[in-house]
Design a protein around this motif. Structure first.
Motif, PDB file in Angstrom:
ATOM      1  N   THR A 105       0.839  -1.199   0.000  1.00  0.00           N
ATOM      2  CA  THR A 105       0.000   0.000   0.000  1.00  0.00           C
ATOM      3  C   THR A 105       0.874   1.249   0.000  1.00  0.00           C
ATOM      4  O   THR A 105       2.033   1.204   0.409  1.00  0.00           O
ATOM      5  N   THR A 106       0.296   2.337  -0.457  1.00  0.00           N
ATOM      6  CA  THR A 106       1.010   3.617  -0.409  1.00  0.00           C
ATOM      7  C   THR A 106       0.577   4.451   0.792  1.00  0.00           C
ATOM      8  O   THR A 106       1.199   5.457   1.099  1.00  0.00           O
ATOM      9  N   ARG A 107      -0.487   4.006   1.476  1.00  0.00           N
ATOM     10  CA  ARG A 107      -0.954   4.785   2.630  1.00  0.00           C
ATOM     11  C   ARG A 107      -0.038   4.548   3.829  1.00  0.00           C
ATOM     12  O   ARG A 107       0.661   3.544   3.914  1.00  0.00           O
ATOM     13  N   ASP A 108      -0.054   5.490   4.731  1.00  0.00           N
ATOM     14  CA  ASP A 108       0.704   5.350   5.972  1.00  0.00           C
ATOM     15  C   ASP A 108      -0.040   4.371   6.875  1.00  0.00           C
ATOM     16  O   ASP A 108      -1.223   4.570   7.161  1.00  0.00           O
ATOM     17  N   ILE A 109       0.628   3.321   7.286  1.00  0.00           N
ATOM     18  CA  ILE A 109       0.000   2.336   8.165  1.00  0.00           C
ATOM     19  C   ILE A 109       0.178   2.816   9.605  1.00  0.00           C
ATOM     20  O   ILE A 109       1.307   2.953  10.079  1.00  0.00           O
ATOM     21  N   PRO A 110      -0.929   3.067  10.300  1.00  0.00           N
ATOM     22  CA  PRO A 110      -0.806   3.569  11.666  1.00  0.00           C
ATOM     23  C   PRO A 110      -0.387   2.470  12.641  1.00  0.00           C
ATOM     24  O   PRO A 110      -0.653   1.294  12.431  1.00  0.00           O
ATOM     25  N   VAL A 111       0.281   2.885  13.689  1.00  0.00           N
ATOM     26  CA  VAL A 111       0.617   2.011  14.803  1.00  0.00           C
ATOM     27  C   VAL A 111      -0.226   2.499  15.980  1.00  0.00           C
ATOM     28  O   VAL A 111      -0.196   3.686  16.311  1.00  0.00           O
ATOM     29  N   VAL A 112      -0.964   1.585  16.581  1.00  0.00           N
ATOM     30  CA  VAL A 112      -1.851   1.951  17.687  1.00  0.00           C
ATOM     31  C   VAL A 112      -1.191   1.586  19.008  1.00  0.00           C
ATOM     32  O   VAL A 112      -0.669   0.492  19.174  1.00  0.00           O
ATOM     33  N   ILE A 113      -1.206   2.526  19.926  1.00  0.00           N
ATOM     34  CA  ILE A 113      -0.689   2.337  21.279  1.00  0.00           C
ATOM     35  C   ILE A 113      -1.891   2.254  22.215  1.00  0.00           C
ATOM     36  O   ILE A 113      -2.814   3.071  22.127  1.00  0.00           O
ATOM     37  N   LEU A 114      -1.881   1.275  23.103  1.00  0.00           N
ATOM     38  CA  LEU A 114      -2.935   1.134  24.104  1.00  0.00           C
ATOM     39  C   LEU A 114      -2.362   1.543  25.462  1.00  0.00           C
ATOM     40  O   LEU A 114      -1.502   0.862  26.012  1.00  0.00           O
ATOM     41  N   ASP A 115      -2.809   2.675  25.955  1.00  0.00           N
ATOM     42  CA  ASP A 115      -2.367   3.176  27.261  1.00  0.00           C
ATOM     43  C   ASP A 115      -3.338   2.700  28.325  1.00  0.00           C
ATOM     44  O   ASP A 115      -4.521   3.058  28.273  1.00  0.00           O
ATOM     45  N   PRO A 116      -2.878   1.881  29.292  1.00  0.00           N
ATOM     46  CA  PRO A 116      -3.782   1.429  30.354  1.00  0.00           C
ATOM     47  C   PRO A 116      -4.379   2.610  31.123  1.00  0.00           C
ATOM     48  O   PRO A 116      -3.706   3.607  31.376  1.00  0.00           O
ATOM     49  N   VAL A 117      -5.656   2.477  31.467  1.00  0.00           N
ATOM     50  CA  VAL A 117      -6.331   3.491  32.267  1.00  0.00           C
ATOM     51  C   VAL A 117      -6.017   3.188  33.719  1.00  0.00           C
ATOM     52  O   VAL A 117      -6.133   2.053  34.174  1.00  0.00           O
ATOM     53  N   LYS A 118      -5.630   4.216  34.449  1.00  0.00           N
ATOM     54  CA  LYS A 118      -5.258   4.006  35.858  1.00  0.00           C
ATOM     55  C   LYS A 118      -6.412   4.315  36.766  1.00  0.00           C
ATOM     56  O   LYS A 118      -7.300   5.013  36.534  1.00  0.00           O
TER      57      LYS A 118
END
Length: 72
Positions: A59-72
């Protein structure tokens, strides 16, 4: 595909998630990695799963990287 997948668009619209890793369940907030964060994360991910590099070539699109931040 030229557009982000539905799961990513849904996650962007509603970033509050519940995650299960083995027997641990926790709430988290999803966010897309910044341009500064992404190279290091992509390197780690592609070492764990080399097919990510092949996926990116399709693909030519930017592939996002998802970060999961735990809720405290």
């Amino acid at each position: 595909a030229p557009a982000h997948p539905s799961w990513y668009r849904n996650l962007s619209a509603n970033p509050q998630v519940h995650v299960q890793v083995y027997d641990r369940v926790f709430a988290a907030t999803a966010r897309t990695a910044s341009e500064a964060e992404k190279p290091a994360l992509w390197s780690i991910m592609s070492k764990i799963w080399p097919d990510y590099r092949e996926y990116a070539k399709k693909t030519t699109r930017d592939i996002p990287v998802v970060i999961l931040d735990p809720v405290k």
